[in-house]
Each structure stands twice: as C-alpha cells, then as structure tokens.
Design a protein around this motif. Sequence first.
Motif, PDB file in Angstrom:
ATOM      1  N   UNK A  30       0.826  -1.208   0.000  1.00 24.71           N
ATOM      2  CA  UNK A  30       0.000   0.000   0.000  1.00 24.71           C
ATOM      3  C   UNK A  30       0.861   1.258   0.000  1.00 24.71           C
ATOM      4  N   UNK A  31       2.005   1.220   0.677  1.00 19.97           N
ATOM      5  CA  UNK A  31       2.913   2.369   0.689  1.00 19.97           C
ATOM      6  C   UNK A  31       3.473   2.631  -0.707  1.00 19.97           C
ATOM      7  N   UNK A  32       3.760   1.576  -1.460  1.00 22.65           N
ATOM      8  CA  UNK A  32       4.248   1.728  -2.833  1.00 22.65           C
ATOM      9  C   UNK A  32       3.158   2.377  -3.695  1.00 22.65           C
ATOM     10  N   UNK A  33       1.933   1.917  -3.550  1.00 24.67           N
ATOM     11  CA  UNK A  33       0.820   2.469  -4.330  1.00 24.67           C
ATOM     12  C   UNK A  33       0.606   3.940  -3.985  1.00 24.67           C
ATOM     13  N   UNK A  34       0.671   4.279  -2.697  1.00 27.30           N
ATOM     14  CA  UNK A  34       0.497   5.670  -2.275  1.00 27.30           C
ATOM     15  C   UNK A  34       1.637   6.539  -2.797  1.00 27.30           C
ATOM     16  N   UNK A  35       2.859   6.037  -2.739  1.00 27.53           N
ATOM     17  CA  UNK A  35       4.006   6.803  -3.237  1.00 27.53           C
ATOM     18  C   UNK A  35       3.887   7.015  -4.738  1.00 27.53           C
ATOM     19  N   UNK A  42       2.352  14.814  -8.866  1.00 27.45           N
ATOM     20  CA  UNK A  42       3.380  15.805  -9.185  1.00 27.45           C
ATOM     21  C   UNK A  42       3.500  16.004 -10.692  1.00 27.45           C
ATOM     22  N   UNK A  43       3.464  14.910 -11.441  1.00 26.80           N
ATOM     23  CA  UNK A  43       3.522  15.032 -12.902  1.00 26.80           C
ATOM     24  C   UNK A  43       2.268  15.713 -13.448  1.00 26.80           C
ATOM     25  N   UNK A  80      -1.725  11.141 -23.088  1.00 28.19           N
ATOM     26  CA  UNK A  80      -2.248   9.927 -23.718  1.00 28.19           C
ATOM     27  C   UNK A  80      -1.800   8.650 -23.032  1.00 28.19           C
ATOM     28  N   UNK A  81      -0.767   8.729 -22.206  1.00 30.08           N
ATOM     29  CA  UNK A  81      -0.292   7.538 -21.502  1.00 30.08           C
ATOM     30  C   UNK A  81      -1.225   7.298 -20.329  1.00 30.08           C
ATOM     31  N   UNK A  82      -2.005   6.243 -20.426  1.00 35.29           N
ATOM     32  CA  UNK A  82      -2.964   5.900 -19.374  1.00 35.29           C
ATOM     33  C   UNK A  82      -2.238   5.102 -18.301  1.00 35.29           C
ATOM     34  N   UNK A  83      -2.272   5.643 -17.093  1.00 36.00           N
ATOM     35  CA  UNK A  83      -1.576   4.977 -16.002  1.00 36.00           C
ATOM     36  C   UNK A  83      -2.473   4.913 -14.785  1.00 36.00           C
ATOM     37  N   UNK A  84      -2.076   4.093 -13.873  1.00 34.37           N
ATOM     38  CA  UNK A  84      -2.765   3.964 -12.604  1.00 34.37           C
ATOM     39  C   UNK A  84      -1.838   3.261 -11.639  1.00 34.37           C
ATOM     40  N   UNK A  85      -2.365   2.854 -10.525  1.00 31.77           N
ATOM     41  CA  UNK A  85      -1.541   2.188  -9.516  1.00 31.77           C
ATOM     42  C   UNK A  85      -0.978   0.867 -10.024  1.00 31.77           C
ATOM     43  N   UNK A  86      -1.628   0.264 -11.036  1.00 35.09           N
ATOM     44  CA  UNK A  86      -1.147  -1.012 -11.552  1.00 35.09           C
ATOM     45  C   UNK A  86       0.132  -0.876 -12.380  1.00 35.09           C
ATOM     46  N   UNK A  87       0.537   0.358 -12.717  1.00 37.86           N
ATOM     47  CA  UNK A  87       1.751   0.550 -13.521  1.00 37.86           C
ATOM     48  C   UNK A  87       2.989   0.082 -12.754  1.00 37.86           C
ATOM     49  N   UNK A 144       9.021  13.135  -4.972  1.00 30.57           N
ATOM     50  CA  UNK A 144       8.049  12.039  -5.091  1.00 30.57           C
ATOM     51  C   UNK A 144       8.702  10.783  -5.664  1.00 30.57           C
ATOM     52  N   UNK A 145       9.589  10.951  -6.650  1.00 33.13           N
ATOM     53  CA  UNK A 145      10.278   9.788  -7.217  1.00 33.13           C
ATOM     54  C   UNK A 145      11.196   9.142  -6.190  1.00 33.13           C
ATOM     55  N   UNK A 146      11.893   9.955  -5.407  1.00 34.58           N
ATOM     56  CA  UNK A 146      12.780   9.409  -4.365  1.00 34.58           C
ATOM     57  C   UNK A 146      11.967   8.643  -3.329  1.00 34.58           C
ATOM     58  N   UNK A 147      10.841   9.213  -2.919  1.00 30.76           N
ATOM     59  CA  UNK A 147       9.984   8.533  -1.935  1.00 30.76           C
ATOM     60  C   UNK A 147       9.394   7.247  -2.516  1.00 30.76           C
ATOM     61  N   UNK A 148       9.031   7.280  -3.790  1.00 28.49           N
ATOM     62  CA  UNK A 148       8.515   6.078  -4.433  1.00 28.49           C
ATOM     63  C   UNK A 148       9.587   4.989  -4.430  1.00 28.49           C
ATOM     64  N   UNK A 149      10.807   5.353  -4.838  1.00 28.27           N
ATOM     65  CA  UNK A 149      11.883   4.363  -4.865  1.00 28.27           C
ATOM     66  C   UNK A 149      12.179   3.821  -3.470  1.00 28.27           C
TER      67      UNK A 149
END
Length: 194
Positions: A30-35, A42-43, A80-87, A144-149
């Motif tokens: 869940x932390x990965x999905x939230x990050x 941000x993007x 056009x790039x469709x993304x979500x938590x599943x990416x 945000x990228x650092x926190x995600x990683x």
Amino acid sequence: MKKLFLSFFLAIVLSGLSGCGYNTIQQNDEAVIAAWGDVEASYQRRADLIPNLVEVVKGYAAHESDTLTAVTEARAKVGNVKIGADVVNNPEAMAQFQAAQGGLSSALSRLMVVVERYPDLKANQNFLDLQHQLEGTENRINVARVRFNDAVRVFNSSIRTFPNNLTNNFLLKLPRKEPYKADAGSEIAPTVKF
C-alpha cells in the motif's frame, strides 16, 4: 496430556503466524501504491502548468513555434499515456510512462533556452510566477520519485527476507516492484548553447 500438548502446539502456531509478515507486506504494498500516487500527482501538476507557460511565451516569441509545438506535443503524449496504480507491477507501462515524461522534460528544457533569448519575457511577472511554480513542481517530482523508490526498496526487501518470503511465496505471490529509473542519457550533463 493430549489437551496440554494440543494447547501448546496451537500457541506455537499462533505466535508463529504473528511473525509471518503478512500484514507488513500488505502495508508495504500500500505504501508503494500511495508513493506512486504522489509521483502521478506531481507530474499532473506539471502538465497543468505547461499550457499556461506556453501561452505566455507565445505572446513574446511567436516565431519560436517549433519549440512551442514540441512542448505542446510532448504534453499531449504524456496525457495519452494511461496509467494507474497497476503501472508499478508492469515494467512496460512504467517504461512508457518514463519515456513520455522524459520527452516532456526535454521539450521544457528547449523552451527555457528560448526564454533566455527574450529579456522582456524573463521580466514579465506572469512568466516569472509560472517559472517559479514549474521549478517547484520539478522539485516535487524529484522528491516524489525518491519517496517512491524508497517505498519500493522497503517493499522488495519485505518480500525477499525470511519469514516474509515464505508468506509471499505461498500466500500472496506479489511480484517485485520496479523502481523509477533515470532517463536514458541522463548521466551526461546537458550542454546549453545560446
């Protein structure tokens, strides 16, 4: 005697289950999905600011239409790039997302070079406000990228260490997450020419 042995066995099994890591793995996922949601937000902020920035620059540098068109097209590709938590579970989708964002970053860099050529534009308060917002957004993206990683690192460690790895292998079967990677060629410092 049998009841005592059964009670003792159940106590050992229950205490062993509490340390199996099931809840920890779920929390880390869940932390990965939230990050990742923070990265997307941000993007999105950057994508929302770009049309305003382009319009301000258009007023001053109408003959720089190639650069402005490149920024607009790069933003459209990002949209056009469709993304979500599943990416986070799909390396191909993650690569596609990163490529689109890299193209937009490149187009924005070219736009900033154009801006340097127009002192009146650099002094325009609207432009300065937008430029500061864009700089702040780029910093937010990086954070945000650092926190995600970091969240990915914690998650991947939790599914690979004992006894959590047994829980993941037999119950959850969650795949290893891919961290956000630097754009290709980012190890080379850009050259700015006027």
